[in-house]
Scaffold this motif. Structure first.
Motif, PDB file in Angstrom:
ATOM      1  N   SER A  11       1.077  -8.800  -6.104  1.00 18.87           N
ATOM      2  CA  SER A  11      -0.392  -8.835  -6.038  1.00 18.87           C
ATOM      3  C   SER A  11      -1.035  -7.759  -6.892  1.00 18.87           C
ATOM      4  N   SER A  12      -0.241  -6.831  -7.390  1.00 23.93           N
ATOM      5  CA  SER A  12      -0.644  -5.611  -8.103  1.00 23.93           C
ATOM      6  C   SER A  12      -0.968  -4.479  -7.145  1.00 23.93           C
ATOM      7  N   GLY A  13      -0.886  -4.744  -5.822  1.00 21.05           N
ATOM      8  CA  GLY A  13      -1.258  -3.752  -4.833  1.00 21.05           C
ATOM      9  C   GLY A  13      -0.103  -3.223  -4.005  1.00 21.05           C
ATOM     10  N   LYS A  14      -0.460  -2.473  -2.969  1.00 24.79           N
ATOM     11  CA  LYS A  14       0.497  -1.655  -2.226  1.00 24.79           C
ATOM     12  C   LYS A  14       1.535  -2.451  -1.437  1.00 24.79           C
ATOM     13  N   ASP A  15       1.151  -3.564  -0.801  1.00 26.31           N
ATOM     14  CA  ASP A  15       2.111  -4.283   0.035  1.00 26.31           C
ATOM     15  C   ASP A  15       3.230  -4.909  -0.801  1.00 26.31           C
ATOM     16  N   GLY A 102       4.769  -9.789   0.633  1.00 24.12           N
ATOM     17  CA  GLY A 102       4.473  -8.549   1.331  1.00 24.12           C
ATOM     18  C   GLY A 102       3.612  -8.710   2.560  1.00 24.12           C
ATOM     19  N   ASP A 103       3.643  -9.879   3.184  1.00 26.24           N
ATOM     20  CA  ASP A 103       2.825 -10.117   4.382  1.00 26.24           C
ATOM     21  C   ASP A 103       3.325  -9.268   5.538  1.00 26.24           C
ATOM     22  N   LEU A 104       2.370  -8.787   6.351  1.00 23.89           N
ATOM     23  CA  LEU A 104       2.710  -7.911   7.466  1.00 23.89           C
ATOM     24  C   LEU A 104       2.591  -8.583   8.829  1.00 23.89           C
ATOM     25  N   ALA A 143       6.629   7.718   0.451  1.00 22.97           N
ATOM     26  CA  ALA A 143       7.619   7.280  -0.545  1.00 22.97           C
ATOM     27  C   ALA A 143       7.175   7.573  -1.971  1.00 22.97           C
ATOM     28  N   GLY A 144       5.953   8.055  -2.136  1.00 22.15           N
ATOM     29  CA  GLY A 144       5.458   8.362  -3.474  1.00 22.15           C
ATOM     30  C   GLY A 144       4.813   7.188  -4.169  1.00 22.15           C
ATOM     31  N   ILE A 145       4.447   6.156  -3.410  1.00 24.60           N
ATOM     32  CA  ILE A 145       3.741   5.007  -3.982  1.00 24.60           C
ATOM     33  C   ILE A 145       2.256   5.349  -4.036  1.00 24.60           C
ATOM     34  N   ARG A 146       1.706   5.387  -5.238  1.00 21.82           N
ATOM     35  CA  ARG A 146       0.328   5.822  -5.442  1.00 21.82           C
ATOM     36  C   ARG A 146      -0.560   4.622  -5.774  1.00 21.82           C
ATOM     37  N   THR A 147      -1.599   4.455  -5.000  1.00 21.49           N
ATOM     38  CA  THR A 147      -2.478   3.295  -5.185  1.00 21.49           C
ATOM     39  C   THR A 147      -3.933   3.719  -5.100  1.00 21.49           C
ATOM     40  N   THR A 148      -4.777   2.884  -5.673  1.00 21.76           N
ATOM     41  CA  THR A 148      -6.228   3.088  -5.654  1.00 21.76           C
ATOM     42  C   THR A 148      -6.893   1.824  -5.131  1.00 21.76           C
ATOM     43  N   THR A 189      -5.763  -3.101  -3.188  1.00 21.28           N
ATOM     44  CA  THR A 189      -5.406  -1.917  -3.957  1.00 21.28           C
ATOM     45  C   THR A 189      -4.704  -2.250  -5.270  1.00 21.28           C
ATOM     46  N   PHE A 190      -4.600  -1.231  -6.105  1.00 23.87           N
ATOM     47  CA  PHE A 190      -3.846  -1.292  -7.363  1.00 23.87           C
ATOM     48  C   PHE A 190      -2.829  -0.157  -7.343  1.00 23.87           C
ATOM     49  N   VAL A 191      -1.549  -0.490  -7.516  1.00 24.35           N
ATOM     50  CA  VAL A 191      -0.504   0.545  -7.512  1.00 24.35           C
ATOM     51  C   VAL A 191      -0.281   1.034  -8.938  1.00 24.35           C
ATOM     52  N   TRP A 192      -0.321   2.345  -9.107  1.00 22.31           N
ATOM     53  CA  TRP A 192      -0.195   2.900 -10.458  1.00 22.31           C
ATOM     54  C   TRP A 192       0.990   3.839 -10.624  1.00 22.31           C
TER      55      TRP A 192
END
Length: 223
Positions: A11-15, A102-104, A143-148, A189-192
């Motif tokens: 999705s480009s995001g955190k999940d 990535g469904d929760l 875990a160091g996953i950085r998202t906006t 979100t967007f993970v960068w």
């Protein structure tokens, strides 16, 4: 026994990022490709509003090929499902035997994905299913996953949350009724950056706009 080759619905995001993180640490799987839905007219990731250029940079940083399924705006369900089936054929041609989501905890979304994959030859996998979202959010940050945050549903959150980093301060500022992972659509979100990227995806924040009198988007541009 060799690991199962698997695609990640990206999705480009955190999940989806956490899904990729988990799978890359699981010897039973080999992630071979990312799969993303893009709204063709806008050239942006559907729902998240992330520009295609940033999406391509994510895939490059992850060292994975990317298969894009293009759909029109306000896509009818019949068209969406037909495009997804075409995408599944491309995933199989790329060697994938399954696809991870990535469904929760949304049962209806999970059931819909399972139905859509029937007859495609791809097996659905849900690596983070039913994990408690407060714990999941803290683990993701740790875990160091950085998202906006790129999109906020202003019927659920103030527009001021758009453009903020998803961090511990963000979590503490959420209203108590909001899910910490935005699983009910509160935000996207967007993970960068993360342990699965060879380098951070550099970007700058652009203007913030509201669409449909509801969804507030913070436009991110490749730096």
């Amino acid at each position: 026994m060799p690991p199962e080759k698997i695609a990640v619905a990206w999705s480009s995001g955190k999940d989806s990022a956490m899904t990729l993180y988990r799978l890359r640490r699981n010897p039973a799987y080999e992630v071979t490709v990312l799969f993303t839905t893009v709204t063709g007219t806008y050239d942006r990731v559907s729902m998240h509003g992330v520009r295609r250029e940033l999406l391509l940079r994510q895939a490059e940083a992850a060292g994975l090929p990317l298969i894009i399924c293009e759909i029109p705006p306000e896509c009818p369900n019949t068209v969406y499902e037909a495009r997804m089936r075409e995408g599944c054929e491309r995933l199989k041609a790329a060697g994938a035997a399954s696809i991870a989501f990535g469904d929760l905890f949304l049962e209806d979304v999970r059931d819909y994905r399972i139905r859509n994959l029937q007859g495609t030859g791809l097996k659905p996998v849900f690596p983070v299913w039913q994990e408690p979202t407060p714990q999941f959010a803290r683990e993701l940050i740790g875990a160091g996953i950085r998202t906006t945050v790129v999109c906020v549903d202003t019927q659920q959150l103030p527009a001021s949350f758009a453009g903020r980093d998803f961090d511990h301060q963000f979590l503490s500022d959420l209203p108590p009724e909001a899910d910490p992972c935005g699983e009910r659509g509160e935000f996207h979100t967007f993970v960068w950056d993360g342990p699965f990227f060879s380098r951070p995806v550099r970007f700058t924040r652009g203007e913030t706009v509201t669409r449909e009198n509801r969804f507030c988007f913070c436009d991110l541009m490749a730096a």
